[in-house]
Enzyme design. Structure first.
Site, PDB file in Angstrom:
ATOM      1  N   ARG A 131       4.601   3.726  19.000  1.00  0.00           N
ATOM      2  CA  ARG A 131       5.911   4.341  18.808  1.00  0.00           C
ATOM      3  C   ARG A 131       5.786   5.844  19.044  1.00  0.00           C
ATOM      4  O   ARG A 131       4.688   6.395  19.047  1.00  0.00           O
ATOM      5  CB  ARG A 131       6.415   4.093  17.387  1.00  0.00           C
ATOM      6  CG  ARG A 131       6.661   2.626  17.114  1.00  0.00           C
ATOM      7  CD  ARG A 131       7.296   2.401  15.769  1.00  0.00           C
ATOM      8  NE  ARG A 131       6.314   2.416  14.695  1.00  0.00           N
ATOM      9  CZ  ARG A 131       6.635   2.251  13.408  1.00  0.00           C
ATOM     10  NH1 ARG A 131       7.876   2.101  13.045  1.00  0.00           N
ATOM     11  NH2 ARG A 131       5.704   2.257  12.474  1.00  0.00           N
ATOM     12  N   THR A 143      -0.657   9.108   6.238  1.00  0.00           N
ATOM     13  CA  THR A 143       0.017   8.547   5.069  1.00  0.00           C
ATOM     14  C   THR A 143       0.587   9.680   4.232  1.00  0.00           C
ATOM     15  O   THR A 143      -0.016  10.752   4.123  1.00  0.00           O
ATOM     16  CB  THR A 143      -0.956   7.703   4.210  1.00  0.00           C
ATOM     17  OG1 THR A 143      -0.642   7.888   2.811  1.00  0.00           O
ATOM     18  CG2 THR A 143      -2.388   8.107   4.389  1.00  0.00           C
ATOM     19  N   GLY A 144       1.732   9.391   3.637  1.00  0.00           N
ATOM     20  CA  GLY A 144       2.386  10.380   2.793  1.00  0.00           C
ATOM     21  C   GLY A 144       1.551  10.768   1.586  1.00  0.00           C
ATOM     22  O   GLY A 144       1.856  11.746   0.896  1.00  0.00           O
ATOM     23  N   GLU A 199       3.013  -3.251   0.318  1.00  0.00           N
ATOM     24  CA  GLU A 199       4.075  -3.003  -0.663  1.00  0.00           C
ATOM     25  C   GLU A 199       4.158  -4.075  -1.747  1.00  0.00           C
ATOM     26  O   GLU A 199       4.819  -3.879  -2.748  1.00  0.00           O
ATOM     27  CB  GLU A 199       5.433  -2.882   0.055  1.00  0.00           C
ATOM     28  CG  GLU A 199       5.699  -1.518   0.691  1.00  0.00           C
ATOM     29  CD  GLU A 199       5.183  -1.416   2.115  1.00  0.00           C
ATOM     30  OE1 GLU A 199       4.313  -2.228   2.517  1.00  0.00           O
ATOM     31  OE2 GLU A 199       5.648  -0.515   2.843  1.00  0.00           O
ATOM     32  N   HIS A 251       0.737   6.415  -1.559  1.00  0.00           N
ATOM     33  CA  HIS A 251       1.773   7.445  -1.501  1.00  0.00           C
ATOM     34  C   HIS A 251       2.430   7.736  -2.865  1.00  0.00           C
ATOM     35  O   HIS A 251       2.594   8.907  -3.228  1.00  0.00           O
ATOM     36  CB  HIS A 251       2.772   6.968  -0.436  1.00  0.00           C
ATOM     37  CG  HIS A 251       3.853   7.883  -0.040  1.00  0.00           C
ATOM     38  ND1 HIS A 251       4.364   7.913   1.240  1.00  0.00           N
ATOM     39  CD2 HIS A 251       4.574   8.779  -0.723  1.00  0.00           C
ATOM     40  CE1 HIS A 251       5.345   8.801   1.292  1.00  0.00           C
ATOM     41  NE2 HIS A 251       5.491   9.334   0.124  1.00  0.00           N
ATOM     42  N   ASP A 295       9.830   0.515   2.297  1.00  0.00           N
ATOM     43  CA  ASP A 295      10.320  -0.125   3.517  1.00  0.00           C
ATOM     44  C   ASP A 295      10.561  -1.618   3.362  1.00  0.00           C
ATOM     45  O   ASP A 295      11.305  -2.217   4.137  1.00  0.00           O
ATOM     46  CB  ASP A 295       9.261   0.027   4.619  1.00  0.00           C
ATOM     47  CG  ASP A 295       9.530   1.235   5.477  1.00  0.00           C
ATOM     48  OD1 ASP A 295      10.690   1.656   5.559  1.00  0.00           O
ATOM     49  OD2 ASP A 295       8.562   1.752   6.081  1.00  0.00           O
TER      50      ASP A 295
HETATM   51  C1  GLC Z   1       4.821   3.388   5.126  1.00  0.00           C
HETATM   52  C2  GLC Z   1       5.967   4.119   5.804  1.00  0.00           C
HETATM   53  C3  GLC Z   1       6.781   4.910   4.800  1.00  0.00           C
HETATM   54  C4  GLC Z   1       7.171   4.080   3.607  1.00  0.00           C
HETATM   55  C5  GLC Z   1       5.969   3.399   3.002  1.00  0.00           C
HETATM   56  C6  GLC Z   1       6.354   2.444   1.898  1.00  0.00           C
HETATM   57  O1  GLC Z   1       3.858   4.292   4.716  1.00  0.00           O
HETATM   58  O2  GLC Z   1       5.489   4.978   6.799  1.00  0.00           O
HETATM   59  O3  GLC Z   1       7.941   5.419   5.415  1.00  0.00           O
HETATM   60  O4  GLC Z   1       7.791   4.930   2.673  1.00  0.00           O
HETATM   61  O5  GLC Z   1       5.284   2.681   3.991  1.00  0.00           O
HETATM   62  O6  GLC Z   1       7.070   1.363   2.376  1.00  0.00           O
END
Ligand code: GLC
Length: 799
Positions: free
Chosen positions: A346, A708-709, A636, A643, A493
């Site tokens: 992407r 990663t955030g 998730e 994050h 997400d």
């Molecule tokens: C990934 C995505 C991010 C999202 C996270 C949790 O790291 O890049 O945008 O917040 O997953 O789903």
């Protein structure tokens, strides 16, 4: 702890991570390049490079997720011409047995240094990209450490990409016949014929003895990069062709007397033969190579000097001063799509991700952060939400093509990228508001608020109007209870609540509102301040009324009204995101905030970090979203998602719980996992996207490093909340929250042209609470911005 679990160590003096055992379980990567060109390379010099974007601007090819891992790469082969034995400077691709040869990889800030010692030959390959002109340099030194003269053939090797990641992997019927290579004037030129602008070059500081630019000729039939024909036979074949797969290999045979060393420099980049000739001439002068490397070092020295901490916690210092800053900067620069996991599939920016990433580095990269703010605002529609994934290039003048190219990525028609509300996420636009405030607090550039930026769909507005559009959008997008709708997703997400409600987003909304109100009061925009402060109170009421579940805060509701993240929920009873944001946002009562924090600790904490939720979903439920379609304990669905972990650190720090904040921070700190690599597997100098949760048998395994955030947020958590140094609009706030056993710490911080030497002492052994501040010896209540160029001494006593 078993010695077996260590593969390397931190060399803080040189700001390097040293991998002295190179058979690590997965690729340990590094990012080379700080301008337009980038190479993502592993501890074995495997990986790829690109110009501007990893999807459409590929320079070298890569077989992602392949076996052997990380192939091909940017490699140097060596061959002993006396007996035909050959090896590579990085352990792979030849892979000599580790009891016969020694290898080391040093990953530094935007460079990697590979070295080997084998049968009396010491060799080193330093890889970096020059800041001035985006040239990838391989600075190779070969030394005869033995007692007899040696004749060594040296071969460079890389494989050219078809310039587009999708063309590397599909539709080969076109690309295979459109790419060509040629050799002249010491330069291998690679040409992607129907794109008249795509040329790459590979050249060297010496007159080559041989070359190959056709991959199959270099490798040979029924061989691989492990034993290529050219190297095995000691001779390149001089291949060049106007079709096929292409590589670049330049050969030089050198004779080394005992103790003698030779230096050979290779250059690779974007451009045609003329550019190659120019660059090889320039960097054929080794002083220019040294100057370019010194320039790169200076670039990072300057960044690292903006915030330097000295605390009783060596790992914290190492990560905050070097690696987490480096990772956070990397995320802002390359966003998310260039790694070994995201291999260029992407292009562009994730609205939510970049909006958060930039919050971490306005002090070390104000220019890039400002550029990103403008790009993100341009990606916001007039109605207020952000284009979830967009390419800033869409909004720039497009290159006109005289012909219809099968590869060129045209900007899509506006009607296709302005997505409607059905694809909007409920959180994207909210992150940007505090980030803009952080940028202004850092730089003092209040004029930014009144700068005009077009909306993505139509019209133009000031930054201030854009911020209001975002806040108003979230105020409109609420469900019946007054909590923000979940829409396509919120931060998570895989939580796709649609018309259901997201508690996390309401907390986020509250936080964005309070950031905005603070700015409005500072600017004297009282009408706006009053209006949005009143809105914030409504949001607060709704959160307390609808989300409190007795011990912690619920995550939200599904479209059919089922509450999630509650004690009564069958699964996923407690979530990290809603509870951390309940605390961070400042929206909730203190006793409830404390209870929510206790609950997160009790139900989500592990020695590897905090789970995203517990227990994980065991069955799909499309009202909740994709989460239930992921194995338990992964990503998730109940992994230790990295994050949000620093959000828990910030929450604990906000509540003055220094020991807990540090325990949370320490649990995830990659530095602390240096000796647990057989479980962790990933590199111990980078945060990963997630760590397998306790419900999975691979608990503790970390995946998806670098982009990663968690990088930016961990940086914020440690610098702004544990060490507590936070620029405000007019003064520098110092409000640490540390483990009570610390005697204190010191930080050197540059801010708006002045340097602050800050010493914090903790004689009463508290966690939080500032008893006294002295600025240059005078007692003060706060530290206002000091004159440009001055050095301020700040002494803070906790108690
Ligand atoms: C990934 C995505 C991010 C999202 C996270 C949790 O790291 O890049 O945008 O917040 O997953 O789903």
């Amino acid at each position: 702890m078993s010695e077996d679990m260590r593969y390397g160590y931190f060399d803080n003096q040189n700001r390097e991570y040293v991998i002295d055992r190179v058979d690590v379980p997965v690729s340990w990567t590094n990012y080379i390049g700080v301008n337009d060109m980038c190479a993502v390379l592993s501890h074995n010099a495997g990986g790829y490079s690109f110009y501007r974007d990893a999807e459409h601007g590929r320079i070298t090819k890569f077989r992602p997720n392949g076996v052997p891992m990380d192939w091909p790469g940017h490699w140097i082969y060596l061959r002993d011409q006396a007996d035909g034995d050959f090896w590579s400077v990085s352990w792979q691709p030849v892979g000599k047995p580790l009891d016969q040869a020694e290898y080391e990889c040093r990953h530094g800030l935007s460079y990697s240094r590979y070295s080997s010692e084998y049968k009396g030959i010491r060799a080193e390959q330093l890889v970096f990209i020059t800041r001035e002109d985006d040239v990838e340099i391989w600075d190779v030194r070969i030394t005869n450490t033995g007692t007899t003269p040696r004749e060594i053939a040296v071969f460079s090797y890389l494989e050219w990409s078809f310039h587009h990641i999708e063309i590397d992997n599909q539709n080969l019927q076109m690309s295979l016949y459109a790419s060509g290579s040629s050799y002249a004037e010491g330069v291998i030129e690679y040409d992607f014929y129907y794109e008249p602008w795509t040329y790459h070059y590979h050249a060297a500081s010496f007159e080559p003895d041989g070359y190959d630019s056709v991959r199959e000729a270099f490798i040979g039939d029924y061989r691989s990069e492990r034993d290529p024909l050219a190297v095995a036979s000691g001779r390149c074949s001089g291949s060049q062709e106007l079709t096929g797969n292409h590589c670049a290999s330049l050969q030089k045979t050198i004779t080394l007397q005992p103790g003698e060393a030779r230096r050979l420099v290779f250059v690779t980049g974007y451009g045609n033969r003329n550019v190659g000739v120019e660059k090889k001439t320039k960097y054929g002068n080794f002083a220019a190579v040294d100057a370019a490397f010194a320039d790169l070092k200076r670039y990072w020295d300057e960044k690292c000097a903006v915030f330097e901490a000295k605390t009783p916690h060596e790992g914290l210092d190492t990560m905050a001063n070097i690696w987490t800053l480096y990772q956070a900067e990397t995320c802002v620069h390359w966003s998310r799509f260039a790694s070994f996991i995201e291999v260029g599939g992407r292009t562009g920016l994730g609205y939510r991700d970049t909006s958060q990433d930039i919050m971490a580095v306005p002090h070390t990269n104000p220019k890039k952060v400002r550029q990103r703010i403008e790009e993100l605002l341009h990606g916001q529609v007039r109605e207020g939400y952000g284009l979830h994934l967009f390419d800033p290039a869409w909004f720039k003048p497009q290159k006109k093509l005289e012909f219809k190219s099968p590869t060129i990525a045209h900007a899509p028609a506006k009607s296709s990228y302005i997505h409607g509300i059905e694809h909007a996420c409920s959180d994207d636009h909210l992150w940007l508001i505090p980030s803009i405030c952080e940028y202004v607090k850092e730089t003092g550039e209040t004029a930014l608020f009144d700068e005009l930026v077009p909306f993505a769909d139509e019209g133009i507005g000031t930054v201030w109007q854009h911020m209001k559009a975002g806040l108003d959008f979230s105020a409109r997008q609420v469900g019946l209870s007054g909590i923000c709708k979940g829409l396509r997703a919120d931060w998570n997400d895989c939580l796709n609540l649609g018309g259901g409600e997201s508690g996390m987003v309401s907390f986020l909304h509250f936080w964005a509102l309070t950031n905005f109100v603070e700015a409005a009061r500072f600017l004297g925009r009282e009408k706006d301040a009053d209006r949005y402060a009143a809105l914030a109170e409504d949001v607060r009421d709704a959160c307390e009324r609808e989300l409190w579940d007795g011990l912690w805060y619920a995550r939200g509701t599904t479209a059919s009204g089922l509450k999630i993240g509650t004690r009564a929920s069958e699964e996923a009873k407690i979530f990290l995101e809603s509870n951390t944001w309940a605390v961070i946002s400042g929206a909730v009562r203190r006793d409830r905030a404390e209870s929510a924090l206790d609950a997160m600790d009790e139900h989500l904490f592990t020695p590897w970090g905090l789970h995203l939720l517990q227990p994980s979903f065991s069955k799909p439920n499309d009202e909740i979203g994709f989460m239930g379609r992921v194995y338990k304990g992964i990503k998730e669905n109940g992994a230790i998602f990295s994050h949000p972990n620093p959000w828990a650190v910030i929450a604990a720090a906000k509540l003055g719980q220094g020991a807990r904040a540090m325990r949370f921070y320490d649990s995830m700190l990659p530095y602390n996992q240096n000796d647990k690599v057989e479980t962790r597997e990933a590199e111990p100098y980078s945060y990963c996207q997630f760590v397998y949760g306790a419900e999975h048998r691979r608990h503790g395994r970390a995946r998806h490093p670098w982009l990663t955030g968690s990088a930016g947020w961990n940086y914020i958590a440690v610098t702004k909340w544990i060490l507590g140094i936070r620029p405000g609009f007019a003064s520098l706030l110092i409000d640490p929250c540390i483990p009570p056993e610390w005697d204190g710490f010191s930080v050197t911080r540059k801010w708006r042209g002045a340097t602050y030497d800050i010493t914090v002492s903790n004689p009463a052994h508290v966690s939080k609470g500032v008893k006294a501040i002295a600025l240059n010896g005078e007692p003060v209540r706060e530290v206002p911005a000091q004159p440009d160029g001055s050095l301020a001494k700040v002494e803070v006593v906790l108690g």
